[in-house]
Design an enzyme around this catalytic site. Structure first.
Site, PDB file in Angstrom:
ATOM      1  N   ASP A 192      -6.779  -2.782  -7.212  1.00 48.94           N
ATOM      2  CA  ASP A 192      -7.391  -3.428  -6.059  1.00 48.94           C
ATOM      3  C   ASP A 192      -7.357  -4.932  -6.268  1.00 48.94           C
ATOM      4  O   ASP A 192      -7.343  -5.414  -7.415  1.00 48.94           O
ATOM      5  CB  ASP A 192      -8.836  -2.964  -5.874  1.00 48.94           C
ATOM      6  CG  ASP A 192      -9.406  -3.433  -4.545  1.00 48.94           C
ATOM      7  OD1 ASP A 192      -9.042  -2.833  -3.509  1.00 48.94           O
ATOM      8  OD2 ASP A 192     -10.173  -4.413  -4.521  1.00 48.94           O
ATOM      9  N   ARG A 252      -7.171  11.456  -5.554  1.00 49.29           N
ATOM     10  CA  ARG A 252      -8.427  10.721  -5.380  1.00 49.29           C
ATOM     11  C   ARG A 252      -9.612  11.667  -5.397  1.00 49.29           C
ATOM     12  O   ARG A 252     -10.682  11.348  -5.944  1.00 49.29           O
ATOM     13  CB  ARG A 252      -8.418   9.929  -4.067  1.00 49.29           C
ATOM     14  CG  ARG A 252      -9.595   8.958  -3.947  1.00 49.29           C
ATOM     15  CD  ARG A 252      -9.724   8.405  -2.540  1.00 49.29           C
ATOM     16  NE  ARG A 252     -10.735   7.371  -2.446  1.00 49.29           N
ATOM     17  CZ  ARG A 252     -12.057   7.593  -2.432  1.00 49.29           C
ATOM     18  NH1 ARG A 252     -12.521   8.820  -2.546  1.00 49.29           N
ATOM     19  NH2 ARG A 252     -12.906   6.579  -2.318  1.00 49.29           N
ATOM     20  N   ARG A 276      -3.427   6.260   1.131  1.00 52.43           N
ATOM     21  CA  ARG A 276      -4.095   7.352   1.839  1.00 52.43           C
ATOM     22  C   ARG A 276      -3.227   8.089   2.857  1.00 52.43           C
ATOM     23  O   ARG A 276      -3.636   9.113   3.377  1.00 52.43           O
ATOM     24  CB  ARG A 276      -5.347   6.803   2.544  1.00 52.43           C
ATOM     25  CG  ARG A 276      -6.424   6.356   1.576  1.00 52.43           C
ATOM     26  CD  ARG A 276      -7.623   5.804   2.332  1.00 52.43           C
ATOM     27  NE  ARG A 276      -7.324   4.533   2.967  1.00 52.43           N
ATOM     28  CZ  ARG A 276      -8.154   3.892   3.793  1.00 52.43           C
ATOM     29  NH1 ARG A 276      -9.324   4.440   4.088  1.00 52.43           N
ATOM     30  NH2 ARG A 276      -7.821   2.742   4.316  1.00 52.43           N
ATOM     31  N   ARG A 286       0.824  -1.214   0.000  1.00 52.73           N
ATOM     32  CA  ARG A 286       0.000   0.000   0.000  1.00 52.73           C
ATOM     33  C   ARG A 286       0.857   1.264   0.000  1.00 52.73           C
ATOM     34  O   ARG A 286       0.453   2.289   0.554  1.00 52.73           O
ATOM     35  CB  ARG A 286      -0.962   0.025   1.190  1.00 52.73           C
ATOM     36  CG  ARG A 286      -2.039  -1.045   1.148  1.00 52.73           C
ATOM     37  CD  ARG A 286      -3.021  -0.854   2.281  1.00 52.73           C
ATOM     38  NE  ARG A 286      -3.901  -2.007   2.414  1.00 52.73           N
ATOM     39  CZ  ARG A 286      -4.478  -2.389   3.550  1.00 52.73           C
ATOM     40  NH1 ARG A 286      -4.256  -1.715   4.658  1.00 52.73           N
ATOM     41  NH2 ARG A 286      -5.277  -3.440   3.585  1.00 52.73           N
ATOM     42  N   TYR A 315     -14.536 -12.406  -0.170  1.00 51.18           N
ATOM     43  CA  TYR A 315     -15.297 -11.199  -0.508  1.00 51.18           C
ATOM     44  C   TYR A 315     -16.505 -11.518  -1.385  1.00 51.18           C
ATOM     45  O   TYR A 315     -17.563 -10.891  -1.262  1.00 51.18           O
ATOM     46  CB  TYR A 315     -14.400 -10.192  -1.216  1.00 51.18           C
ATOM     47  CG  TYR A 315     -13.447  -9.472  -0.294  1.00 51.18           C
ATOM     48  CD1 TYR A 315     -13.884  -8.417   0.507  1.00 51.18           C
ATOM     49  CD2 TYR A 315     -12.103  -9.836  -0.227  1.00 51.18           C
ATOM     50  CE1 TYR A 315     -13.011  -7.737   1.339  1.00 51.18           C
ATOM     51  CE2 TYR A 315     -11.223  -9.162   0.605  1.00 51.18           C
ATOM     52  CZ  TYR A 315     -11.683  -8.118   1.395  1.00 51.18           C
ATOM     53  OH  TYR A 315     -10.821  -7.454   2.221  1.00 51.18           O
TER      54      TYR A 315
END
Length: 363
Positions: free
Chosen positions: A79, A42, A33, A29, A155
């Site tokens: 992703d 973003r 963020r 990552r 998921y």
């Protein structure tokens, strides 16, 4: 398709268990963020999927951490759930929340309807790989990735993240035939997806088995490890005569490292619960290791970050320095970097890893 010559191959050499002048470093990552420039991009994109599906934005955010830090590899911004999205499950992200599927797979009819998706539906990913590789201009290698068959299934059945994985485990234990059917399709889809990333320019590929560690012993081997092996068996081993390293990371997989050494991969990633020296004993020197600093270390002051880096490098032991192949490691976190991480602490980490490991090699 031609690209600029590679200027820094330290990461790829370590993956192939060849001597390097220092321990290479990248972060799970690393484009994300915790960086204010990522947040700004973003906001322009309007949503996470707007960011990931736009080639220019995906290229921009992939390169952002490399502008700040002397990292030794870039990783595609995407992703892990793009494959089931291409199967028609309807992936979305709400700001501040995790991924959600509009159409979870919870009964026999839905499972039997699954198929390996047309890779053209993922063209935006492959175009981003090529764009990023060109934008890197040979600075460092580019890593492509996917979620593992088991992680995708979690998921797909749950419809989102889960605390107890009740729905997917109910299917696993109650209808193992359905679970095996889903996993087989997922494995073949992941293999096709990663091979397409390699064709587009990825120089290494990684399988994220993010939820392998939630399985019981026995279930892990049957429902996770076996299907990761099925993916690896189908992957291209080289492109244009150059080896493509294959990395497998199982969060919570320390219990099964000895069995994971049978995987046809080049690098095994481990989370922060694993001692690297012990992992090296279990795996042997037939695989490079990747890991495994606790991501929360990055909230400590820089001098404490350096102390933890030294401890981790020391736990691995002396790296390979001669000719041929030998024990090597790729420095990374034991899981993804927290969105709350101070960016300047990442600078301290990168500097410490390079300086301390270079000193160790020289010694």
């Amino acid at each position: 398709m031609t690209f600029a010559p590679l200027q820094n191959d330290t990461f790829l050499r370590a993956c192939r268990r060849l001597a390097t002048p220092y321990t290479p470093l990248w972060l799970m990552r690393q484009a994300g963020r915790y960086l204010p420039e990522y947040k700004a991009t973003r906001a322009k994109a309007g949503s996470f999927m707007g960011l990931a599906t736009n080639v220019d934005y995906a290229t921009e955010v992939t390169l952002q951490p490399l502008e700040r830090y002397a990292l030794d590899a870039a990783i595609l911004f995407s992703d892990i759930l793009t494959v089931p999205d291409a199967m028609g499950l309807g992936l979305s992200f709400a700001l501040g929340e995790g991924p959600r599927f509009a159409h979870p797979v919870r009964d026999e009819q839905a499972v039997r309807a699954l198929a390996v998706p047309d890779m053209d539906k993922l063209r935006y990913v492959f175009d981003a790989v090529t764009s990023i590789r060109r934008a890197l201009n040979g600075r460092v290698p580019l890593i492509g990735f996917s979620g593992s068959p088991w992680t995708l299934s979690c998921y797909m059945v749950e419809g989102q993240g889960s605390d107890d994985y009740r729905l997917v485990k109910t299917m696993l234990y109650g209808r193992p035939d359905l679970m095996h059917h889903m996993l087989a399709i997922n494995a073949d889809a992941v293999a096709a997806y990663l091979n397409a990333q390699i064709d587009a320019g990825a120089q290494a590929v990684m399988v994220f088995d993010s939820w392998g560690g939630v399985l019981a012993d026995g279930a892990f081997q049957e429902f996770s490890l076996a299907y990761t092996a099925r993916v690896l068996a189908q992957l291209q081993r080289e492109k244009d005569g150059v080896a493509i390293p294959r990395i497998v990371f199982t969060k919570g997989g320390g219990l099964w490292l000895e069995q994971m050494r049978s995987l046809d991969c080049d690098v095994l990633g481990v989370d922060w619960t694993v001692n690297l020296g012990r992992a090296r004993q279990l795996v042997g020197d037939s695989r490079a290791l990747q890991g495994n600093l606790d991501p929360t270390v990055l909230f400590a002051p820089p001098d404490r970050i350096e102390a933890q880096v030294k401890q981790l490098l020391d736990s691995f032991g002396p790296p390979h320095t001669g000719s041929g192949q030998g024990p090597t490691m790729v420095f990374n976190l034991g899981h993804g970097i927290s969105q709350h991480t101070p960016p300047e602490h990442v600078s301290a980490l990168v500097e410490a890893v390079h300086r301390l490991s270079r000193r160790a090699v020289a010694a």
